[in-house]
Design a protein around this motif. Structure first.
Motif, PDB file in Angstrom:
ATOM      1  N   LEU A  78      54.845  23.141  32.380  1.00 36.31           N
ATOM      2  CA  LEU A  78      53.639  22.574  31.781  1.00 36.31           C
ATOM      3  C   LEU A  78      52.593  23.660  31.567  1.00 36.31           C
ATOM      4  N   SER A  79      51.897  23.593  30.427  1.00 34.72           N
ATOM      5  CA  SER A  79      50.828  24.544  30.144  1.00 34.72           C
ATOM      6  C   SER A  79      50.027  24.075  28.940  1.00 34.72           C
ATOM      7  N   ASN A  80      48.767  24.472  28.907  1.00 31.32           N
ATOM      8  CA  ASN A  80      47.932  24.236  27.723  1.00 31.32           C
ATOM      9  C   ASN A  80      47.974  25.425  26.770  1.00 31.32           C
ATOM     10  N   GLN A  81      48.683  26.485  27.189  1.00 28.19           N
ATOM     11  CA  GLN A  81      48.791  27.702  26.367  1.00 28.19           C
ATOM     12  C   GLN A  81      50.252  27.886  25.967  1.00 28.19           C
ATOM     13  N   VAL A  82      50.728  26.987  25.132  1.00 28.79           N
ATOM     14  CA  VAL A  82      52.156  26.897  24.838  1.00 28.79           C
ATOM     15  C   VAL A  82      52.702  28.185  24.227  1.00 28.79           C
ATOM     16  N   ASP A  83      52.004  28.737  23.252  1.00 27.37           N
ATOM     17  CA  ASP A  83      52.507  29.937  22.584  1.00 27.37           C
ATOM     18  C   ASP A  83      52.611  31.109  23.566  1.00 27.37           C
ATOM     19  N   ASP A  84      51.590  31.276  24.409  1.00 23.13           N
ATOM     20  CA  ASP A  84      51.614  32.358  25.392  1.00 23.13           C
ATOM     21  C   ASP A  84      52.770  32.178  26.379  1.00 23.13           C
ATOM     22  N   ALA A 117      56.016   8.681  28.241  1.00 24.86           N
ATOM     23  CA  ALA A 117      54.640   8.194  28.305  1.00 24.86           C
ATOM     24  C   ALA A 117      53.657   9.196  27.710  1.00 24.86           C
ATOM     25  N   GLY A 118      54.159  10.328  27.212  1.00 21.41           N
ATOM     26  CA  GLY A 118      53.296  11.289  26.545  1.00 21.41           C
ATOM     27  C   GLY A 118      53.010  12.552  27.313  1.00 21.41           C
ATOM     28  N   TYR A 119      53.582  12.692  28.503  1.00 27.26           N
ATOM     29  CA  TYR A 119      53.355  13.902  29.301  1.00 27.26           C
ATOM     30  C   TYR A 119      54.552  14.841  29.134  1.00 27.26           C
ATOM     31  N   GLU A 120      54.628  15.517  28.006  1.00 23.41           N
ATOM     32  CA  GLU A 120      55.817  16.301  27.688  1.00 23.41           C
ATOM     33  C   GLU A 120      55.725  17.718  28.231  1.00 23.41           C
ATOM     34  N   ASP A 121      56.875  18.193  28.706  1.00 24.47           N
ATOM     35  CA  ASP A 121      56.926  19.568  29.173  1.00 24.47           C
ATOM     36  C   ASP A 121      57.357  20.480  28.030  1.00 24.47           C
ATOM     37  N   ILE A 122      57.268  21.785  28.275  1.00 25.41           N
ATOM     38  CA  ILE A 122      57.611  22.777  27.261  1.00 25.41           C
ATOM     39  C   ILE A 122      59.107  23.069  27.357  1.00 25.41           C
ATOM     40  N   ASP A 130      46.306  39.006  34.251  1.00 29.37           N
ATOM     41  CA  ASP A 130      45.623  37.828  33.703  1.00 29.37           C
ATOM     42  C   ASP A 130      46.685  36.910  33.109  1.00 29.37           C
ATOM     43  N   LEU A 131      47.200  36.006  33.922  1.00 28.18           N
ATOM     44  CA  LEU A 131      48.316  35.152  33.518  1.00 28.18           C
ATOM     45  C   LEU A 131      47.836  33.905  32.785  1.00 28.18           C
ATOM     46  N   PRO A 132      48.578  33.460  31.773  1.00 28.29           N
ATOM     47  CA  PRO A 132      48.266  32.156  31.168  1.00 28.29           C
ATOM     48  C   PRO A 132      48.522  31.054  32.192  1.00 28.29           C
ATOM     49  N   GLY A 133      47.762  29.998  32.131  1.00 25.38           N
ATOM     50  CA  GLY A 133      47.927  28.914  33.094  1.00 25.38           C
ATOM     51  C   GLY A 133      49.223  28.146  32.851  1.00 25.38           C
ATOM     52  N   PHE A 134      50.034  27.974  33.914  1.00 17.54           N
ATOM     53  CA  PHE A 134      51.248  27.159  33.795  1.00 17.54           C
ATOM     54  C   PHE A 134      51.677  26.686  35.174  1.00 17.54           C
ATOM     55  N   SER A 135      52.490  25.645  35.195  1.00 19.82           N
ATOM     56  CA  SER A 135      53.141  25.198  36.423  1.00 19.82           C
ATOM     57  C   SER A 135      54.612  24.981  36.124  1.00 19.82           C
ATOM     58  N   LEU A 136      55.440  25.296  37.108  1.00 23.86           N
ATOM     59  CA  LEU A 136      56.897  25.193  36.946  1.00 23.86           C
ATOM     60  C   LEU A 136      57.497  24.614  38.215  1.00 23.86           C
ATOM     61  N   ARG A 137      58.358  23.622  38.060  1.00 23.53           N
ATOM     62  CA  ARG A 137      59.041  23.015  39.199  1.00 23.53           C
ATOM     63  C   ARG A 137      60.273  22.292  38.695  1.00 23.53           C
ATOM     64  N   ARG A 157      55.648  30.595  25.844  1.00 20.91           N
ATOM     65  CA  ARG A 157      56.922  30.886  25.168  1.00 20.91           C
ATOM     66  C   ARG A 157      57.157  32.395  25.087  1.00 20.91           C
ATOM     67  N   ASP A 158      56.092  33.159  24.906  1.00 23.04           N
ATOM     68  CA  ASP A 158      56.223  34.624  24.895  1.00 23.04           C
ATOM     69  C   ASP A 158      56.498  35.168  26.294  1.00 23.04           C
ATOM     70  N   LEU A 159      55.871  34.561  27.298  1.00 26.45           N
ATOM     71  CA  LEU A 159      56.007  35.046  28.673  1.00 26.45           C
ATOM     72  C   LEU A 159      57.406  34.822  29.233  1.00 26.45           C
ATOM     73  N   PHE A 160      58.006  33.683  28.904  1.00 31.61           N
ATOM     74  CA  PHE A 160      59.298  33.322  29.498  1.00 31.61           C
ATOM     75  C   PHE A 160      60.448  33.942  28.700  1.00 31.61           C
ATOM     76  N   GLN A 161      60.660  35.219  28.969  1.00 35.04           N
ATOM     77  CA  GLN A 161      61.746  35.988  28.389  1.00 35.04           C
ATOM     78  C   GLN A 161      62.997  35.844  29.260  1.00 35.04           C
ATOM     79  N   PRO A 162      64.167  36.300  28.777  1.00 35.59           N
ATOM     80  CA  PRO A 162      65.419  36.124  29.538  1.00 35.59           C
ATOM     81  C   PRO A 162      65.366  36.627  30.971  1.00 35.59           C
ATOM     82  N   ASN A 163      64.643  37.738  31.224  1.00 36.64           N
ATOM     83  CA  ASN A 163      64.581  38.249  32.601  1.00 36.64           C
ATOM     84  C   ASN A 163      63.895  37.271  33.547  1.00 36.64           C
ATOM     85  N   LEU A 164      62.851  36.604  33.047  1.00 35.05           N
ATOM     86  CA  LEU A 164      62.126  35.641  33.873  1.00 35.05           C
ATOM     87  C   LEU A 164      62.933  34.352  34.049  1.00 35.05           C
TER      88      LEU A 164
END
Length: 260
Positions: free
Chosen positions: A172-178, A152-157, A133-140, A180-187
């Protein structure tokens, strides 16, 4: 410089057309062989059975004239358990600008509509794994237009511990805290080494390649950047599938650590 004779122009156009048809047919045949090797079903013109998978991902909610082809669909093993996967070529058109012109004559009104469009083509992998059950995010990749969008207000994490990663990627994500926890050094290391675009939400994971180095994201609209990419070559489908499964393992591992 003299213009080419008309019959030569027609012959050249016909030769180009035949070449394109041959390459399309050859790719379809090669991918069908890959599907058999992976023990996946093959649908050259796509199949509506993938609708539940793609309908949950924002990536597929934009564009016009969307087309799915060379679909490979079925199950693969991840840590000994079956995971549903769909691998396919996907193309769609984005309208950058649309305008309508009115011409008023004595007895009629003429309406002419003009649009400026761009078509994007990519090979994508979509996974459905009900065990995660992954938090919603997009990465590119992040580009100059993204930096302007930030103003213009569309800030990334941005991840303060990984400035190089934050500079090169738009997360980008609406679940910022999750996130930040998910993106550990291995990822972080995985993404820096492998250069793949990702979108995830719940049990769904979408993966497709970064664009080639000589290309860049060509269109940013608000908080959306449509990234040019390229088709994955048939010989690279299996390695790319294995790489994507490795990413899924990392995401699951980090999610488990967060919950503990």
């Amino acid at each position: 410089m003299k213009a080419l004779p008309f019959f030569l122009v027609i012959a050249l156009i016909a030769a180009i057309g035949c070449g394109i048809v041959y390459l399309v047919k050859k790719r379809r045949q090669d991918l069908e062989l890959v599907a058999r090797q992976l023990k996946l079903d093959f649908f050259p013109k796509g199949d509506e059975s993938i609708a539940p998978m793609v309908s949950n991902l924002e990536f597929f909610m934009y564009g016009e004239r969307c087309d799915v082809s060379n679909l490979m669909r079925g199950q693969v093993k991840r840590n000994g358990k079956p995971v549903t996967v769909a691998i396919f070529d996907y193309s769609y058109t984005i309208c950058k600008h649309r305008s309508t012109e009115f011409s008023f004559n004595e007895d009629s009104v003429s309406i002419e509509s003009n649009s400026d469009t761009e078509t994007f083509c990519q090979t994508v992998l979509v996974f459905y794994d009900e065990s995660i059950d992954l938090p919603g995010f997009s990465l590119r990749p992040e580009h100059l237009w993204d930096k302007l969008a930030n103003f213009a207000g569309y800030e990334d994490i941005n991840l303060d511990r990984f400035p190089a990663f934050s500079k090169g990627y738009r997360l980008l994500s609406n679940q910022v805290d999750d996130i930040r926890d998910l993106f550990q050094p291995n990822l972080i290391k995985f993404y820096e080494n492998n250069k793949i675009c990702t979108e995830a939400i719940g049990p769904y994971l979408l993966v497709f390649p970064f664009p080639p180095k000589h290309q860049s994201s060509s269109l940013t609209m608000g908080d959306k950047t449509f990234t040019k990419s390229q088709y994955v070559q048939p010989k690279d489908v299996k390695p790319y599938l294995d790489l994507s499964l490795k990413l899924l393992n990392l995401l699951e591992k980090n999610m488990s650590a967060v919950r503990q």
